[in-house]
Write an enzyme that holds these catalytic residues in place. Structure first.
Site, short mmCIF file in Angstrom:
data_model
loop_
_atom_site.label_atom_id
_atom_site.label_comp_id
_atom_site.label_asym_id
_atom_site.label_seq_id
_atom_site.Cartn_x
_atom_site.Cartn_y
_atom_site.Cartn_z
N SER A 97 0.91 -1.28 0.03
CA SER A 97 0.04 -0.11 0.08
C SER A 97 0.81 1.20 -0.10
O SER A 97 1.84 1.38 0.95
CB SER A 97 -0.80 0.15 1.55
OG SER A 97 -1.76 -1.00 1.41
N HIS B 43 -4.15 -1.04 -4.95
CA HIS B 43 -3.46 -2.40 -5.27
C HIS B 43 -3.65 -2.63 -6.73
O HIS B 43 -4.80 -3.01 -6.83
CB HIS B 43 -3.50 -3.57 -4.39
CG HIS B 43 -3.06 -3.23 -2.92
ND1 HIS B 43 -2.92 -4.33 -1.94
CD2 HIS B 43 -2.62 -2.20 -2.42
CE1 HIS B 43 -2.62 -3.81 -0.86
NE2 HIS B 43 -2.26 -2.64 -1.17
N ARG C 111 -0.33 -6.78 -3.70
CA ARG C 111 -0.39 -8.24 -3.16
C ARG C 111 -1.64 -8.59 -2.63
O ARG C 111 -2.49 -7.93 -2.60
CB ARG C 111 0.99 -7.98 -2.07
CG ARG C 111 0.54 -7.02 -0.78
CD ARG C 111 1.11 -7.43 0.42
NE ARG C 111 2.45 -7.63 0.33
CZ ARG C 111 3.41 -6.63 0.73
NH1 ARG C 111 3.08 -5.47 1.11
NH2 ARG C 111 4.77 -6.93 0.94
N THR C 112 -1.51 -9.75 -2.36
CA THR C 112 -2.80 -10.54 -1.88
C THR C 112 -2.29 -10.70 -0.25
O THR C 112 -1.44 -10.90 0.09
CB THR C 112 -3.13 -11.93 -2.52
OG1 THR C 112 -3.24 -11.97 -3.67
CG2 THR C 112 -4.19 -12.58 -1.68
N HIS C 113 -3.31 -10.24 0.43
CA HIS C 113 -3.33 -10.18 2.17
C HIS C 113 -4.04 -11.46 2.52
O HIS C 113 -5.10 -11.91 2.17
CB HIS C 113 -3.84 -9.04 2.61
CG HIS C 113 -3.23 -7.84 2.20
ND1 HIS C 113 -3.18 -7.16 1.20
CD2 HIS C 113 -2.05 -7.07 2.73
CE1 HIS C 113 -2.46 -6.00 1.08
NE2 HIS C 113 -1.70 -6.05 2.01
N TYR D 152 -6.02 -11.15 5.15
CA TYR D 152 -7.22 -11.14 5.67
C TYR D 152 -8.37 -11.09 4.62
O TYR D 152 -9.60 -10.85 4.73
CB TYR D 152 -7.44 -9.36 6.23
CG TYR D 152 -6.87 -8.29 5.33
CD1 TYR D 152 -7.58 -7.93 4.20
CD2 TYR D 152 -5.69 -7.70 5.57
CE1 TYR D 152 -6.80 -6.87 3.40
CE2 TYR D 152 -5.19 -6.61 4.67
CZ TYR D 152 -5.83 -6.26 3.67
OH TYR D 152 -5.56 -5.10 2.75
N GLU D 153 -7.75 -11.24 3.15
CA GLU D 153 -8.87 -11.60 2.24
C GLU D 153 -9.64 -12.71 2.22
O GLU D 153 -10.59 -12.77 1.51
CB GLU D 153 -7.94 -11.23 0.57
CG GLU D 153 -7.36 -9.82 0.56
CD GLU D 153 -6.75 -9.65 -0.56
OE1 GLU D 153 -7.03 -10.43 -1.59
OE2 GLU D 153 -5.82 -8.81 -0.68
N ALA E 261 3.30 -0.61 3.98
CA ALA E 261 2.93 0.51 4.52
C ALA E 261 2.75 0.26 5.94
O ALA E 261 2.15 -0.90 6.11
CB ALA E 261 1.60 1.28 4.12
N MET F 116 0.13 -5.44 8.32
CA MET F 116 -0.87 -6.70 7.87
C MET F 116 -0.36 -7.47 6.73
O MET F 116 -0.80 -8.01 5.95
CB MET F 116 -2.28 -6.27 7.57
CG MET F 116 -2.96 -5.33 8.58
SD MET F 116 -4.61 -4.75 7.86
CE MET F 116 -4.78 -3.55 9.11
N SER F 117 0.93 -7.58 6.66
CA SER F 117 1.59 -8.07 5.32
C SER F 117 3.11 -8.59 5.73
O SER F 117 3.49 -8.59 6.71
CB SER F 117 1.51 -7.14 4.10
OG SER F 117 2.52 -6.15 4.35
N ASN G 52 1.48 6.43 9.53
CA ASN G 52 0.92 6.98 10.52
C ASN G 52 1.21 6.45 11.88
O ASN G 52 1.96 5.19 11.87
CB ASN G 52 -0.61 6.62 10.42
CG ASN G 52 -0.61 5.00 10.48
OD1 ASN G 52 -0.90 4.37 9.30
ND2 ASN G 52 -1.07 4.42 11.48
N HIS H 229 -7.34 4.29 5.65
CA HIS H 229 -6.61 3.77 4.34
C HIS H 229 -6.49 4.83 3.20
O HIS H 229 -5.24 4.73 2.68
CB HIS H 229 -7.50 2.73 3.62
CG HIS H 229 -6.63 2.04 2.62
ND1 HIS H 229 -5.33 1.35 2.90
CD2 HIS H 229 -7.00 1.72 1.24
CE1 HIS H 229 -5.01 0.71 1.80
NE2 HIS H 229 -5.91 0.79 0.82
N1 HPA Z 1 -1.65 -0.81 11.34
C1 HPA Z 1 -1.57 -1.86 10.62
N2 HPA Z 1 -1.60 -1.59 9.07
C2 HPA Z 1 -0.94 -0.55 8.94
C3 HPA Z 1 -1.10 0.83 9.55
C4 HPA Z 1 -1.44 0.59 10.78
O1 HPA Z 1 -1.16 1.35 11.69
N3 HPA Z 1 -0.84 1.89 8.76
C5 HPA Z 1 -0.75 1.27 7.55
N4 HPA Z 1 -0.87 -0.03 7.45
#
Ligand code: HPA
Length: 267
Positions: free
Chosen positions: A33, A65, A86-88, A90-91, A118, A206-207, A230, A242
């Protein structure tokens, strides 16, 4: 087609090499991301195809993506494969699709895998939004592994020290940190963020971790880079979204592109 993920990756690698018209790739990059706009700086495009043209790839599920794979020639002549998305986990489509790109890249010759993402920063006292951080190690809280059965892969140096040194030659100001991975798709609670800090985490996302494990299992070297988009939930009291993640990616694309192209040029 077959259910064996390695056989499927071999099939996808053969299809990929023939679609692009090369015998082998030197390196593969996975753009997370916010990283997709940085891809343009890496080299001259030889070909770009939707991943769904290749066996085993799923259509993208996340805004930002692109679901394409691009082959580029870098200034130094390296042939790089760039996954624009990419594929995550959580999908909800299982672990194999998450690591299929990495396995395909390895079967297509890539000995180095660059994983970008990210992430939420867990150390706002020292990290700035928009900063790239080298992943030195990870804590896998996703509850999953790409490996089934008694294959005891050593993860002492999952993120290759030599590649981190090389990235720091390009940019000596790069910090390093431990990436903590949750399954998602929710962002973390403030209590989870506090827990990650206590556990020794520096970024949260998450990746990446499953792909890194699959790459090590496949014998490739891994470089991981997080873009801090963030502060982790609860650290500054603002809600996460997001769109903000993608916006930080757009704002830093030129800088991240230069970093990646210089790193890839040194491989
Ligand atoms: N948490 C999880 N995934 C993320 C975050 C976060 O704060 N920021 C960008 N991807």
């Amino acid at each position: 087609m077959t259910d064996d993920p390695y056989a499927l990756a071999t099939e996808a690698a053969t299809a990929l090499k023939s679609a692009v018209g090369v015998d082998s790739f030197d390196v593969a990059l996975v753009m997370g991301s916010g990283w997709v706009p940085a891809a343009d700086a890496i080299g001259e495009t030889i070909a770009e195809i939707p991943v769904t043209d290749l066996p085993g790839f799923l259509p993208p599920a996340v805004a930002g993506h692109a679901g394409k794979v691009r082959a580029v020639r870098t200034e130094s002549g390296t042939i790089a494969l760039i996954f624009l998305g990419r594929t995550h986990l959580y999908e909800g489509r299982g672990v194999d699709p998450v690591v299929h790109g990495v396995r395909t890249a390895i079967k297509a010759g890539a000995g180095t895998i660059v994983l970008t993402n990210a992430a939420g920063g867990l150390r706002p006292e020292t990290q700035k939004v928009g900063e790239a951080v080298l992943i030195s190690d990870h804590i896998n809280l996703s509850g999953a592994s790409p490996i089934t059965g008694p294959t005891f892969v050593d993860l002492t140096d999952v993120y290759t020290p030599r590649l981190r040194d090389l990235a720091r030659e390009v940019d000596p100001s790069l910090a390093e940190g431990v990436y903590v991975a949750f399954r998602g798709p929710t962002y973390e609670t403030p209590a989870e963020v506090r827990m990650c800090r206590i556990l020794g985490g520096d970024m949260v996302g998450m990746s990446t971790v499953l792909e890194a494990i699959a790459a090590r299992e496949g014998g490739a070297e891994v470089l991981g880079i997080s873009l801090v988009t963030n502060p982790g939930a609860g650290l500054v009291g603002e809600p996460l979204n997001h769109a903000e993640v993608l916006e930080v990616g757009r704002a830093t694309a030129a800088r991240m592109g230069v970093l990646l192209s210089k790193v890839v040029g040194k491989l």
